[in-house]
Design a protein around this motif. Structure first.
Motif, mmCIF file in Angstrom:
data_model
loop_
_atom_site.group_PDB
_atom_site.id
_atom_site.type_symbol
_atom_site.label_atom_id
_atom_site.label_comp_id
_atom_site.label_asym_id
_atom_site.label_seq_id
_atom_site.Cartn_x
_atom_site.Cartn_y
_atom_site.Cartn_z
ATOM 1 N N LEU A 6 22.616 32.067 -1.032
ATOM 2 C CA LEU A 6 22.932 31.002 -1.272
ATOM 3 C C LEU A 6 23.543 30.638 -0.022
ATOM 4 C CD1 LEU A 6 20.533 28.292 -0.809
ATOM 5 C CD2 LEU A 6 22.537 26.911 -2.817
ATOM 6 N N LYS A 9 23.155 33.214 2.529
ATOM 7 C CA LYS A 9 21.442 32.280 3.894
ATOM 8 C C LYS A 9 22.198 30.643 5.235
ATOM 9 C CE LYS A 9 17.407 30.686 3.607
ATOM 10 N NZ LYS A 9 16.271 29.519 1.923
ATOM 11 N N GLU A 10 22.873 30.037 4.066
ATOM 12 C CA GLU A 10 23.017 28.803 4.552
ATOM 13 C C GLU A 10 24.532 29.038 5.803
ATOM 14 O OE1 GLU A 10 22.160 25.783 4.533
ATOM 15 O OE2 GLU A 10 20.140 26.573 2.888
ATOM 16 N N LYS A 13 22.200 31.183 8.993
ATOM 17 C CA LYS A 13 21.537 29.558 9.232
ATOM 18 C C LYS A 13 22.789 29.134 10.368
ATOM 19 C CE LYS A 13 18.727 27.458 6.218
ATOM 20 N NZ LYS A 13 19.111 26.533 5.779
ATOM 21 N N TYR A 14 23.814 28.619 9.728
ATOM 22 C CA TYR A 14 24.443 27.674 10.534
ATOM 23 C C TYR A 14 25.552 28.633 11.691
ATOM 24 C CZ TYR A 14 28.805 25.530 11.365
ATOM 25 O OH TYR A 14 29.715 25.175 12.614
ATOM 26 N N TYR A 17 22.452 29.051 14.827
ATOM 27 C CA TYR A 17 22.352 28.077 15.240
ATOM 28 C C TYR A 17 23.458 28.106 16.608
ATOM 29 C CZ TYR A 17 21.780 23.594 16.647
ATOM 30 O OH TYR A 17 21.813 21.769 17.381
ATOM 31 N N ASP A 168 28.694 14.545 2.167
ATOM 32 C CA ASP A 168 27.137 14.071 3.377
ATOM 33 C C ASP A 168 28.138 13.169 3.508
ATOM 34 O OD1 ASP A 168 25.131 12.687 4.037
ATOM 35 O OD2 ASP A 168 24.628 13.850 2.345
ATOM 36 N N MET A 178 29.567 25.028 0.880
ATOM 37 C CA MET A 178 29.039 26.746 1.277
ATOM 38 C C MET A 178 29.845 27.719 1.538
ATOM 39 S SD MET A 178 25.811 26.838 0.675
ATOM 40 C CE MET A 178 26.033 25.806 -0.979
ATOM 41 N N ARG A 215 24.748 20.923 7.651
ATOM 42 C CA ARG A 215 24.223 21.653 6.824
ATOM 43 C C ARG A 215 22.464 21.652 6.366
ATOM 44 N NH1 ARG A 215 27.376 26.050 6.174
ATOM 45 N NH2 ARG A 215 29.128 25.460 5.236
ATOM 46 N N ASP A 216 21.107 22.157 6.794
ATOM 47 C CA ASP A 216 20.137 21.310 6.683
ATOM 48 C C ASP A 216 19.835 20.328 7.162
ATOM 49 O OD1 ASP A 216 18.783 23.698 4.818
ATOM 50 O OD2 ASP A 216 19.809 23.099 2.651
ATOM 51 N N GLU A 217 19.875 19.996 8.607
ATOM 52 C CA GLU A 217 19.656 19.222 9.119
ATOM 53 C C GLU A 217 20.874 18.125 8.291
ATOM 54 O OE1 GLU A 217 15.807 19.504 9.811
ATOM 55 O OE2 GLU A 217 15.295 20.469 10.923
ATOM 56 N N LYS A 218 21.627 17.546 7.914
ATOM 57 C CA LYS A 218 22.066 16.778 7.283
ATOM 58 C C LYS A 218 23.812 16.488 8.258
ATOM 59 C CE LYS A 218 21.887 17.438 3.421
ATOM 60 N NZ LYS A 218 22.271 17.150 1.594
#
Length: 236
Positions: A6, A9-10, A13-14, A17, A168, A178, A215-218
């Motif tokens: 996980l 993967k994160e 993705k980061y 981008y 958050d 992460m 992270r995850d659009e947050k």
């Protein structure tokens, strides 16, 4: 999917981008300039020919491109190790753009499994990368290999995150961090001190940092104690 998968993967993705949306050395992200500590160490190698440098977790060349430009006329080489296709593809393009293609050598590998030859390098750089190996045991193994892979009077420059928090921003809720390794600052410094026992310390400080990431659009606030640890190998 386990926790390590996980996190990987994160992180992929980061970074994918960032590499796709921000250009190297343009303002707007952490890619806009090299790390000052790294660049300030290069004059210590002035006059040295055939300098060999290893950049572990090189990304798209934030540090390795400026290093390569500095040593280009001295028959130097920068070996750049990264796991991500996106990083190495961009690094290849940037090395052409900045006319250092012959200085840069690309190696795709997980730095936790990359083998460093003994007494191979004058300068080894690991910036915000050692916290992404899979375990504390692997962390120690990589750092020991860095030490063994360094020539006499060579330098290791480590910048590594510790005691990381992710929050958050909208809800102020603490999130799972992460990052594969998230050690206490003192514990990590003690590990480094043990491995580099007898080396000359050129820099050793901790700076508390916080900055926003996505992270995850947050929108997430990342807080960390960033350890800068720079040592030079004595004659033995």
């Amino acid at each position: 999917m386990n926790r390590l998968e996980l996190i990987r993967k994160e992180e992929k993705k980061y970074h994918d981008y960032c590499y796709e949306n921000y250009t190297l050395f343009e303002e707007g992200s952490w890619l806009h300039k090299p790390v000052k500590t790294v660049m300030n160490l290069l004059p210590l190698f002035n006059g040295k020919e055939n300098i060999r440098i290893l950049d572990l977790g090189s990304g798209v060349g934030r540090n390795s491109i400026p290093i390569a430009k500095k040593i280009k006329d001295r028959n130097g080489q920068v070996v750049c190790v990264d796991l991500l296709d996106s990083a190495l593809e961009k690094l290849k393009l940037y090395s052409k753009e900045y006319e250092v293609e012959e200085v840069i050598k690309l190696q795709q590998a997980d730095i936790g499994h990359y083998k460093i030859k003994k007494n191979e390098y004058d300068f080894i750089v690991a910036v915000s990368t050692l916290e992404h190996v899979e375990s504390e045991d692997v962390f120690e193994d990589v750092v020991r290999q860095m030490a063994q892979g360094t020539k006499s009077k060579g330098i290791n420059c480590i910048i590594v995150n510790s005691e990381v928090e992710e929050i958050d921003i909208k809800t102020n809720q603490k999130l799972d961090v992460m990052m594969e390794i998230n050690m206490k600052t003192e514990d990590m410094k003690n590990k480094l001190d043990r491995i580099y026992d007898g080396w000359e310390k050129l820099d050793n400080h901790v700076k508390s940092l916080e900055y926003s990431i996505v992270r995850d659009e947050k929108d997430v606030l990342l807080k960390t104690n960033a350890i800068t640890y720079v040592v030079r190998k004595n004659d033995s």
